[in-house]
Structures are given as C-alpha cells and as structure tokens.
Motif scaffolding. Sequence first.
Motif, mmCIF file in Angstrom:
data_model
loop_
_atom_site.group_PDB
_atom_site.id
_atom_site.type_symbol
_atom_site.label_atom_id
_atom_site.label_comp_id
_atom_site.label_asym_id
_atom_site.label_seq_id
_atom_site.Cartn_x
_atom_site.Cartn_y
_atom_site.Cartn_z
ATOM 1 N N VAL A 15 0.723 -1.108 0.045
ATOM 2 C CA VAL A 15 -0.098 -0.102 -0.118
ATOM 3 C C VAL A 15 0.905 1.248 -0.179
ATOM 4 N N HIS A 16 0.561 2.184 -0.930
ATOM 5 C CA HIS A 16 1.500 3.270 -1.170
ATOM 6 C C HIS A 16 0.671 4.548 -1.011
ATOM 7 N N TYR A 17 1.371 5.694 -0.674
ATOM 8 C CA TYR A 17 0.871 6.982 -0.858
ATOM 9 C C TYR A 17 0.889 7.311 -2.153
ATOM 10 N N ALA A 18 -0.057 8.363 -2.617
ATOM 11 C CA ALA A 18 -0.056 8.843 -3.928
ATOM 12 C C ALA A 18 1.272 9.435 -4.186
ATOM 13 N N ALA A 19 2.083 10.175 -3.264
ATOM 14 C CA ALA A 19 3.230 10.946 -3.803
ATOM 15 C C ALA A 19 4.306 9.759 -3.825
ATOM 16 N N CYS A 20 4.269 8.614 -3.762
ATOM 17 C CA CYS A 20 5.366 7.545 -3.628
ATOM 18 C C CYS A 20 6.008 7.510 -5.015
ATOM 19 N N GLU A 21 7.306 7.973 -5.127
ATOM 20 C CA GLU A 21 8.044 8.227 -6.287
ATOM 21 C C GLU A 21 8.375 6.680 -6.966
ATOM 22 N N GLU A 22 8.543 5.498 -6.314
ATOM 23 C CA GLU A 22 8.778 4.312 -6.811
ATOM 24 C C GLU A 22 7.495 3.961 -7.681
ATOM 25 N N GLN A 23 6.273 4.148 -7.107
ATOM 26 C CA GLN A 23 4.903 3.825 -7.547
ATOM 27 C C GLN A 23 4.863 4.782 -9.104
ATOM 28 N N ALA A 24 5.363 5.798 -9.071
ATOM 29 C CA ALA A 24 5.135 6.799 -10.380
ATOM 30 C C ALA A 24 6.088 6.127 -11.181
ATOM 31 N N LYS A 25 7.180 5.523 -10.902
ATOM 32 C CA LYS A 25 8.176 5.014 -11.928
ATOM 33 C C LYS A 25 7.427 3.774 -12.464
ATOM 34 N N SER A 38 9.528 -2.063 -8.446
ATOM 35 C CA SER A 38 9.619 -0.983 -7.373
ATOM 36 C C SER A 38 10.447 -1.509 -6.235
ATOM 37 N N GLN A 39 11.239 -0.569 -5.675
ATOM 38 C CA GLN A 39 12.026 -0.532 -4.522
ATOM 39 C C GLN A 39 11.242 -0.398 -3.293
ATOM 40 N N CYS A 40 10.127 0.006 -3.406
ATOM 41 C CA CYS A 40 9.182 0.354 -2.029
ATOM 42 C C CYS A 40 8.175 -0.711 -1.936
ATOM 43 N N THR A 41 8.352 -1.473 -0.816
ATOM 44 C CA THR A 41 7.326 -2.683 -0.533
ATOM 45 C C THR A 41 6.004 -2.080 -0.125
ATOM 46 N N GLY A 42 5.876 -0.843 0.380
ATOM 47 C CA GLY A 42 4.693 -0.313 0.947
ATOM 48 C C GLY A 42 5.215 0.988 1.780
ATOM 49 N N CYS A 43 4.600 2.088 1.621
ATOM 50 C CA CYS A 43 5.053 3.303 2.577
ATOM 51 C C CYS A 43 3.867 3.896 3.223
#
Length: 282
Positions: A15-25, A38-43
């Motif tokens: 689960v990510h915030y809308a501002a998550c840069e990894e999800q944007a990528k 993605s390098q973010c498993t959930g922010c």
Amino acid sequence: MSDRVCIRGCKQRGVHYAACEEQAKVQAASERGDVYVSQCTGCAEKAARDHALICDGCFYRLRTLVRDADDLMGRLRSLADPMKATPTDKAPGGRAQLVEAPAPLDADLADAMDDIAHTLHDWDRHVDPQPLEQALPDLVNDAESVRVLGAGFLDRHDLVDGIRDFWSVQDAVDKWGVERRTKGESAWSPDEFSEEVLGGVPEWGDPLLNREEAEQFAGTARTLQRWRKKGLIEPTGSIYVAGVHTTLYRLSDLSRVRDEMKKRIGRPKTASVVNDGKKTDW
C-alpha cells in the motif's frame, strides 16, 4: 478507530501513498510498455489500534512475547544448566553427580538471561498487582511505555563488533526459541507472524476485529456463527501469531449486519387483508 498511525513506523505491505516516487516510476514504465520493479514494498503507515499508539501487528506480537517470556526464561535456564532440566539420575542435592566441572556459561546466554530477567522484574513491579498481559491495553496508549516495552520485548538489537548491547525477549526468541510447557505447540518465529488480507484496503475509522471482539460486537459467538452460515458476513482477513490462526472481521460489515437484524425485529409477518372485496398483502 482513531486516525493515529503506529508510532513504531510500521508500513502496510503493498500500500503506497499517492506521492510515492517508486509507484510513479512503475506507472510510467507501464505506460511505456516496460517493466519496473519497485524498490518500495509499501510506504503507507499502518493505523494504530483503538485507544493505542501501536498497530494490531505490534500489539499481537507484544502480547505473544509477554505470554512466552516465562517459558523463554525456563528455556534459557535449561540451556545454562542442562542438569536442572534432567529428571533422572539426580543426586540428593538436586544435581546429577558429575566427574568433571560443568562447561562455562556462554556469554550471550548469560547476558540474555540477565537483561530479560531485569526487564520482566521491572515490569512486574511497575504493574503490580496486575499481570503485565492484562495491563497491556492501557500501557500501549502511553508513548513512554510503548518505547520501553518496544526496547524490552519487540526490538531486534543488531550486533556491533560481534556484541549485542542489549537482549530483548524477541532477540532471545530468535536465537534460542521458546520451550513451551504445552506440548505440540510451536514456538513463535518471524515467519509465523503473517497477515492475509482478503478484502480491500480499510478506510480510516473502520478497524479489523479479531474473532473474540467480533463475537462480543455481535452479542454471542452463536450469533456470529449464524450470520456466517447465512452468508450475511464473511471474514475480511486472517492473521497468524505463534502459529495460531485468528480470523479478522471489518467493523463496518459487522455494524451493517447488526443494523439489518435490528430492523427485522418486531417486523410483522406478511399477511393478507381483505378490504372492500380486494385482497391486499402487507
């Protein structure tokens, strides 16, 4: 449920915030027809329990470690002096007769026993006469208590130059495990604490309740079973703590079904009335 988040910084996996840069990528790569891992498993931070400063995951793990602490100390003592754990061939003094002196005590084991004994002793004095487990619901709503409980039970302290500056209950469980008095019950391990989400992402103010809490909300255990049997409600998720499976229910689902049941109470059964020669159903 409050709008506070877990002060221990727990995140929601996937689960990510809308501002998550990894999800944007990830999104940008998808639009190009490429694949980006993605390098973010959930922010997105986990919500805190009602009347608490920590999330459900931290609370359930803390409660399990508190319950296991006495068994853990027994395990450590048996490792420190195996003769005390041997039920046969005892000498009158309570120890087996040895020709050779016992092996020196492992330094890590001695440090762990000392740190954990102090942790348990201090908390027992702090909450006396109430057992620590019963005091947890109040303690987890106090920031300083959460900090000290985290250090003594939950935190994993890294080795520095091969030495651990402090042993928490979790550190000792990771290294030596728990020897339970109940045979056949598995010891807790990090992999056994898992959460299976069956529904969507919960909204703020809509907490997950375990089965016992759900039964209390429904009124009785039989009422909750009847709702499930009739297909009025389904579990939203499940969680494993120390190998024990716990079913989770969404509060909004329980509220909806309970409200529907209340509306049906006192409702007249369908009947027919003849009015001016015409049959009317009501």
